[in-house]
Design a protein around this motif. Sequence first.
Motif, PDB file in Angstrom:
ATOM      1  N   SER A 195      -6.696  39.716  26.480  1.00  0.00           N
ATOM      2  CA  SER A 195      -6.339  38.312  26.706  1.00  0.00           C
ATOM      3  C   SER A 195      -6.513  37.957  28.174  1.00  0.00           C
ATOM      4  O   SER A 195      -6.095  38.709  29.053  1.00  0.00           O
ATOM      5  CB  SER A 195      -4.889  38.065  26.302  1.00  0.00           C
ATOM      6  N   SER A 197      -4.904  35.763  29.660  1.00  0.00           N
ATOM      7  CA  SER A 197      -3.568  35.426  30.181  1.00  0.00           C
ATOM      8  C   SER A 197      -2.630  36.620  30.040  1.00  0.00           C
ATOM      9  O   SER A 197      -1.435  36.476  29.846  1.00  0.00           O
ATOM     10  CB  SER A 197      -2.992  34.211  29.461  1.00  0.00           C
ATOM     11  N   LYS A 198      -3.207  37.803  30.148  1.00  0.00           N
ATOM     12  CA  LYS A 198      -2.459  39.038  29.907  1.00  0.00           C
ATOM     13  C   LYS A 198      -1.163  39.111  30.713  1.00  0.00           C
ATOM     14  O   LYS A 198      -1.167  38.967  31.924  1.00  0.00           O
ATOM     15  CB  LYS A 198      -3.352  40.228  30.253  1.00  0.00           C
ATOM     16  N   LYS A 199      -0.094  39.344  30.005  1.00  0.00           N
ATOM     17  CA  LYS A 199       1.241  39.566  30.574  1.00  0.00           C
ATOM     18  C   LYS A 199       1.808  38.360  31.312  1.00  0.00           C
ATOM     19  O   LYS A 199       2.884  38.427  31.866  1.00  0.00           O
ATOM     20  CB  LYS A 199       1.254  40.758  31.548  1.00  0.00           C
ATOM     21  N   GLU A 200       1.054  37.278  31.384  1.00  0.00           N
ATOM     22  CA  GLU A 200       1.580  36.122  32.094  1.00  0.00           C
ATOM     23  C   GLU A 200       2.279  35.197  31.123  1.00  0.00           C
ATOM     24  O   GLU A 200       1.821  35.010  29.999  1.00  0.00           O
ATOM     25  CB  GLU A 200       0.458  35.340  32.779  1.00  0.00           C
TER      26      GLU A 200
END
Lengths: 204, 204
Positions: A195, A197-200
Amino acid sequence: MNNQPITCSTSRIAGCTFAIYPMTDQFVDVITASLKEVDTSKVWMKTTDVETCVRGRISHVFDVTKALFLHAANTGHHVVFSSTYSIGCPGDSDGDVYLSEDDERLNTKLLKRMSQEVAGKFSLYPLGGGNYMNMIYNQIEEMKLHGIDVSSIHYATRLDGDGEKVFDGLERVFTNMENLKSSHTVMTTTISANSPSKKEKINE
Amino acid sequence: MNNQPITCSTSRIAGCTFAIYPMTDQFVDVITASLKEVDTSKVWMKTTDVETCVRGRISHVFDVTKALFLHAANTGHHVVFSSTYSIGCPGDSDGDVYLSEDDERLNTKLLKRMSQEVAGKFSLYPLGGGNYMNMIYNQIEEMKLHGIDVSSIHYATRLDGDGEKVFDGLERVFTNMENLKSSHTVMTTTISANSPSKKEKINE
């Protein structure tokens, strides 16, 4: 089919309806390549325009779904796997013949070539009984034993870590429910790879 | 928040965790545009890298999820909505303040501009009781009253037809369960628009 002894802990047919969503213009190619590479010969399988359903022994249902998703994720595209695993649903029998397969998994070699971090979640729904919340809490504890990050979110439990370990934890939980004689178990999962937007947290 | 009378049939908070999957390289733009156009001010909302969670009155949870998906589908891309609606899950309260909103829906005008055929499925999981299969069968019958095609598939019920009607049927079923005093209801859905493999069975 073959004549090897059945060693699985259950003689009930398990199933999974799932879809893989590659967020790319090449989504058809990503899915087609996965279906070509993964050995699905030990499960009953049907694909429609909405989803794919596989049915058979628990071991093969997880082997096939894990391999299909991780193969698709291995393309590097943002890919999401959304699934419902089920066992004990009253009144269906399609594919029961696949229960006579042995437990030797067909996609172990393919999976060894892959390493993939994922972020996902699972929810467990033991149906038909009043003690279901304790069963759920116990299996969330079980999930913490599989070397992945396990945390609470609304309506589900979040899982972060290695893709194979996440699937192995899911299979263990699902198998535990069967060993605990849950009459009808449903487990839903969403697992995301690559993704942007990983971990955000995009929006709070 | 406002001081208008509460007319909703329940004072319990409903919620939906969902994701929208646009199968295109422009997936971020499709989702961002939906979030910009749809009015989400009457629900508690949180988005992470895996999913979005909205919580509030049943009417607004459905208004917002329906509008977000249909707006994304309106781009013409192949877009899938995957969701879990839930009410009565023990022990959570985030967003309870949103229950004091009135029932006037904020996205009715936006939805009027859209017409979208969809193909999807839903599963209903009434938790905590032994009579759950009858509750499910009754709500499948309810779904047939909403002007869409309803058919049986493994582990779920397939829905084909106009997107708004499909969501209206889902909301009716979910509201019925609440009126029937189901202590904890979960409903999962997958709804697909603009699939290139529309109505075709790819692999049997």
